[in-house]
Design a protein around this motif. Sequence first.
Motif, PDB file in Angstrom:
ATOM      1  N   UNK A  52       2.703   6.238 -11.839  1.00 33.87           N
ATOM      2  CA  UNK A  52       3.522   5.339 -11.111  1.00 33.87           C
ATOM      3  C   UNK A  52       4.681   4.749 -12.040  1.00 33.87           C
ATOM      4  N   UNK A  53       5.683   4.421 -11.437  1.00 33.04           N
ATOM      5  CA  UNK A  53       6.856   3.928 -11.988  1.00 33.04           C
ATOM      6  C   UNK A  53       7.522   2.417 -11.111  1.00 33.04           C
ATOM      7  N   UNK A  54       8.250   1.887 -11.743  1.00 29.42           N
ATOM      8  CA  UNK A  54       8.885   0.558 -11.028  1.00 29.42           C
ATOM      9  C   UNK A  54       9.501   1.034  -9.800  1.00 29.42           C
ATOM     10  N   UNK A  55       9.131   0.320  -8.826  1.00 30.82           N
ATOM     11  CA  UNK A  55       9.846   0.626  -7.456  1.00 30.82           C
ATOM     12  C   UNK A  55       9.005   1.449  -6.400  1.00 30.82           C
ATOM     13  N   UNK A  56       7.584   2.046  -7.035  1.00 26.11           N
ATOM     14  CA  UNK A  56       6.760   2.757  -6.294  1.00 26.11           C
ATOM     15  C   UNK A  56       5.843   1.829  -5.528  1.00 26.11           C
ATOM     16  N   UNK A  57       5.181   2.488  -4.478  1.00 26.06           N
ATOM     17  CA  UNK A  57       4.186   1.691  -3.910  1.00 26.06           C
ATOM     18  C   UNK A  57       2.907   2.306  -4.068  1.00 26.06           C
ATOM     19  N   UNK A  58       1.892   1.239  -4.140  1.00 31.01           N
ATOM     20  CA  UNK A  58       0.517   1.760  -4.620  1.00 31.01           C
ATOM     21  C   UNK A  58      -0.781   1.179  -3.937  1.00 31.01           C
ATOM     22  N   UNK A  59      -1.730   1.835  -3.725  1.00 31.29           N
ATOM     23  CA  UNK A  59      -2.916   1.191  -3.177  1.00 31.29           C
ATOM     24  C   UNK A  59      -3.626   0.314  -4.236  1.00 31.29           C
ATOM     25  N   UNK A  60      -4.074  -0.698  -4.184  1.00 32.07           N
ATOM     26  CA  UNK A  60      -4.756  -1.578  -5.109  1.00 32.07           C
ATOM     27  C   UNK A  60      -6.053  -1.903  -4.663  1.00 32.07           C
ATOM     28  N   UNK A  61      -7.142  -1.709  -5.284  1.00 33.77           N
ATOM     29  CA  UNK A  61      -8.582  -2.271  -5.130  1.00 33.77           C
ATOM     30  C   UNK A  61      -8.980  -3.052  -6.377  1.00 33.77           C
ATOM     31  N   UNK A  62      -9.553  -4.088  -6.150  1.00 36.02           N
ATOM     32  CA  UNK A  62     -10.087  -4.893  -7.541  1.00 36.02           C
ATOM     33  C   UNK A  62      -9.200  -4.850  -8.538  1.00 36.02           C
ATOM     34  N   UNK A  63      -7.980  -5.068  -8.433  1.00 33.85           N
ATOM     35  CA  UNK A  63      -7.047  -5.115  -9.632  1.00 33.85           C
ATOM     36  C   UNK A  63      -6.610  -3.880 -10.182  1.00 33.85           C
ATOM     37  N   UNK A  64      -6.899  -2.829  -9.582  1.00 29.83           N
ATOM     38  CA  UNK A  64      -6.582  -1.441 -10.196  1.00 29.83           C
ATOM     39  C   UNK A  64      -5.808  -0.666  -9.139  1.00 29.83           C
ATOM     40  N   UNK A  65      -4.565  -0.158  -9.435  1.00 27.73           N
ATOM     41  CA  UNK A  65      -3.724   0.892  -8.708  1.00 27.73           C
ATOM     42  C   UNK A  65      -4.719   2.225  -8.624  1.00 27.73           C
ATOM     43  N   UNK A  66      -4.951   2.615  -7.558  1.00 34.32           N
ATOM     44  CA  UNK A  66      -5.650   3.776  -7.327  1.00 34.32           C
ATOM     45  C   UNK A  66      -5.119   5.042  -6.751  1.00 34.32           C
ATOM     46  N   UNK A  67      -3.916   4.807  -6.095  1.00 37.51           N
ATOM     47  CA  UNK A  67      -3.108   5.854  -5.659  1.00 37.51           C
ATOM     48  C   UNK A  67      -1.664   5.436  -5.388  1.00 37.51           C
ATOM     49  N   UNK A  68      -0.788   6.413  -5.494  1.00 33.22           N
ATOM     50  CA  UNK A  68       0.644   6.112  -5.077  1.00 33.22           C
ATOM     51  C   UNK A  68       0.708   6.440  -3.866  1.00 33.22           C
TER      52      UNK A  68
END
Length: 88
Positions: A41-57
């Motif tokens: 993951x990089x700045x500007x990317x979109x991520x799915x977040x669960x419980x404070x952790x990005x789990x997928x871009x």
Amino acid sequence: MCLAIPGQILNLQGDDEITRMARVSFDGIVKEVSLAYVPEARSGDYVLVHAGFAIQTIDEAEADRTLQLLREMGELDEETGQPGAANA
């Protein structure tokens, strides 16, 4: 059942893949999120977040679709991006 919310990475903090964090915007609400599970993951990317952790871009279109569905279900307030009346 788990729910992951899409957000956009604003900036990265740290170089170590395990401890790297990011400031992530969730429809205007900014939170600190761990990037330990998405080292690519990089700045500007979109991520799915669960419980404070990005789990997928994910791509921007998918993030927009998911946020719109959450708004339609009353799970996000359209103006603030915060949980809506359904969660109150």
